[in-house]
Write an enzyme that holds these catalytic residues in place. Structure first.
Site, PDB file in Angstrom:
ATOM      1  N   LYS B   9      76.039  82.813 -39.245  1.00 21.49           N
ATOM      2  CA  LYS B   9      77.185  82.221 -38.555  1.00 21.49           C
ATOM      3  C   LYS B   9      77.587  80.982 -39.349  1.00 21.49           C
ATOM      4  O   LYS B   9      76.776  80.086 -39.571  1.00 21.49           O
ATOM      5  CB  LYS B   9      76.791  81.827 -37.131  1.00 21.49           C
ATOM      6  CG  LYS B   9      77.922  81.177 -36.363  1.00 21.49           C
ATOM      7  CD  LYS B   9      77.524  80.921 -34.929  1.00 21.49           C
ATOM      8  CE  LYS B   9      78.702  80.351 -34.155  1.00 21.49           C
ATOM      9  NZ  LYS B   9      78.406  80.211 -32.733  1.00 21.49           N
ATOM     10  N   ASP B 102      78.454  78.603 -21.430  1.00 17.84           N
ATOM     11  CA  ASP B 102      79.524  79.438 -21.992  1.00 17.84           C
ATOM     12  C   ASP B 102      79.158  80.922 -21.882  1.00 17.84           C
ATOM     13  O   ASP B 102      79.247  81.673 -22.855  1.00 17.84           O
ATOM     14  CB  ASP B 102      79.792  79.044 -23.450  1.00 17.84           C
ATOM     15  CG  ASP B 102      81.185  79.484 -23.934  1.00 17.84           C
ATOM     16  OD1 ASP B 102      82.034  79.816 -23.070  1.00 17.84           O
ATOM     17  OD2 ASP B 102      81.421  79.498 -25.149  1.00 17.84           O
TER      18      ASP B 102
END
Lengths: 353, 227
Positions: B9, B102
């Site tokens: 990432k 989240d």
């Protein structure tokens, strides 16, 4: 397997700590015990640590009981259980290690008879602090565990002073630049805590160690090729210099031509955040009412470029303070004149902006 | 040496975030978590102005992409049950130390063998780090006040953040995720985020009865939780 007819009586806070202590001693001194037995004891220890954590923090539904917390705290520091706990951290599995870290963190804040006994204990056991800070040299996530515990310990002024006065401070410049980002950024968090939490101790440290500290800070951090290192460093520099406790250090720092060269180069950084944080330090050089002639000379030589730069320099957010500061810097630069003589071509004093 | 496929990432820092502490959290949190339903980070390092976080490669991708490409109207209930069970297991573990803040299908990843993993700790918060909490003494009175997350999944108390919020905010997002799995999108996603948030602050709005057999589904979930 037969089920027990009665549930075992829940352990008292003191018993929890004692049992955890016994398990650590057993695990530490019986390295050759068969694997299944060790696993069982390790599992028991994890449960004990979790129970201690629950007593100290509450269980999500009820507040922690102050008396139980005091008992646990006393017991931890009575027979060096705290030392055993810290020394055994690296042998715990990740989940239990996290729980143990939270227990240790909580113990730093517990008062018994209105005294922080963790502080008194650590003052006599500073070797533990040395071991924790040295954790940044270890591989893997144990470095993060030790770092988190170290930050909790340096909440105590005496502990922070010990670290600031030790050889560890020189090593932080290496830790901050480690290739592993998690460890490097954790080291930054500890470094920042050491240099901002205890105002009087920090001011004393910076005054005493000004020369070597800022030489390293400038060359290794502010002039680093790593974007991250520069970004951390300029922000922390601003936090240090803008703190009233460090007023004397700030005056010394902003009177240096070499420091100003570094800052003017950072103003040109392509990253807006770095530029903005640099501006908050650069404005101190300009605002200094006792600017040395060589600093004035550089500012005057670069006057046009600086004014041009500042004219286009804006904070993305509507920030009245920033605008006011910027206007003040512009006004100050406009009024600047050479104090003694203009720069000649031989002086090579223009800093490209 | 073992060779294994990994995912990297890449977080662009000069654009995305003003605060490096958030980034530190994103790199550090998954490396300190060890649970079958949580995506672990192996390591992270910087490349120019990016942070590269190296993680296990989840070959089937995120549930969001699976739903988008293959099930635009939502998954079948047996699949939803499995996903919700594993996500709840992950949350149960996580809530000992963190709020995720989240939860949504975009942050639920699937391995080729069907294993479900919760990911993305970019806005998660440690419940023990004094810098992030307004109360540090106990977990029962713990409250956060900063507004983070993704609007359609945010609990009302997160938007009304002056009152503070806690673990329940993740459970709200989990509920919205359940509806998203059933419908292929979260409720009211046809509205722009700003209007949606205003609506959430000012009005109550009904959620439709989405599951055919709620009782059966809850029983399945409970059974799955036990095994």
């Amino acid at each position: 397997m037969k089920k027990a007819l009665f549930k075992p009586k829940p352990k008292t806070p003191v018993e929890l700590v004692r049992h955890a202590r016994e398990l650590i001693i057993f695990l530490d001194s019986n390295a050759c015990t068969r694997e299944s037995k060790r696993e069982e004891k390790l599992s028991d220890l994890s449960k004990m640590i979790l129970e201690i954590r629950t007593v100290l923090y509450g269980n999500g539904e009820s507040e922690p009981n102050a008396d139980a917390c005091s008992q646990i705290t006393r017991e931890f520091f009575k027979d060096d259980t705290f030392r055993l706990f810290i020394l055994y951290l690296s042998n715990l599995k990740l989940g239990a290690r996290q729980d143990a870290t939270h227990v240790i963190a909580n113990l730093q804040r517990q008062r018994v008879n209105s005294q922080l006994i963790a502080s008194q204990y650590l003052e006599k056991n500073l070797d533990l602090v040395d071991m924790l800070i040295g954790g940044y040299e270890k591989e893997g996530d144990i470095a993060l565990t030790y770092g988190a515990v170290a930050r909790e310990c340096i909440r105590h002024q005496s502990v922070a002073r010990h670290v600031l006065e030790s050889e560890h401070m020189k090593k932080f410049f290496d830790y901050i630049q480690l290739p592993n980002f998690e460890i490097a950024s954790d080291a930054v968090a500890t470094f920042k805590e050491l240099l901002t939490r205890h105002k009087s101790t920090v001011a004393e440290f910076l005054s005493k160690n000004y020369d070597w500290f800022f030489k390293e800070y400038n060359s290794q951090l502010l002039e680093s090729t790593s974007y991250f290192t520069r970004r951390y460093a300029i922000k922390l520099l601003g936090d240090m210099l803008l703190d009233r406790s460090n007023a004397a250090v700030m005056v010394q720092y902003v009177s240096s031509l070499d420091n100003m060269r570094i800052l003017m180069n950072l103003l040109r950084d392509s990253n807006k955040t770095i530029q903005l944080d640099t501006f908050h330090v650069f404005k101190l050089f300009v605002a200094n009412q006792n600017k040395p002639p060589e600093v004035v000379s550089i500012l005057v030589t670069n006057k046009h470029k600086l004014l041009q730069f500042l004219d286009n320099f804006n904070n993305d957010k509507a920030d009245e303070h920033f605008q006011a500061d910027k206007q003040q810097v512009i006004s100050e630069i406009i009024t600047l004149e050479h104090k003694d003589r203009p720069c000649t071509a031989l002086d090579n004093c223009e800093v490209p902006c | 040496m073992n060779s294994a496929a990994v995912a990297i990432k890449s977080i662009k820092l000069n654009r995305s975030r003003p605060d490096l502490d958030d980034v530190r959290c994103e790199a550090k949190t998954p490396s300190l978590l060890s649970y079958p339903n949580i995506l672990k980070a192996h390591c992270s390092f910087t490349v120019d102005r990016c942070l590269w976080v190296v993680m296990s490669f989840m070959a089937a991708g995120s549930l969001q992409s699976i739903i988008y490409h293959s099930h635009p109207n939502g998954l079948m209930e047996p699949y939803i049950t499995v996903v919700l069970r594993d996500t709840l297991n992950a949350l149960s573990y996580l809530h000992c130390q963190h709020l995720h803040r989240d939860i949504k299908v975009g942050n639920i990843l699937i391995y080729t063998n069907g294993q479900v993993k919760l990911a993305d700790f970019g806005v998660s918060a440690s419940i023990y780090e004094s810098t992030t909490t307004t109360t540090t003494s106990s977990s029962s009175s713990l409250k956060f006040t900063n507004v983070v997350g993704t609007p359609y999944w945010m609990a009302p108390e997160v938007i009304h953040s002056h009152t503070g919020y806690s673990f329940e905010a993740d459970i709200w997002s989990f509920g919205i995720t359940a509806l998203e799995l059933a419908h292929g999108r979260p409720p009211l996603s046809h509205l722009p985020p700003s209007k949606f948030m205003m609506l959430k602050i000012t009005k109550r709005f009904p959620f439709s009865d989405d599951f055919d057999d709620k009782e059966n589904m809850i029983t399945q979930l409970k059974n799955a939780q036990r095994h």
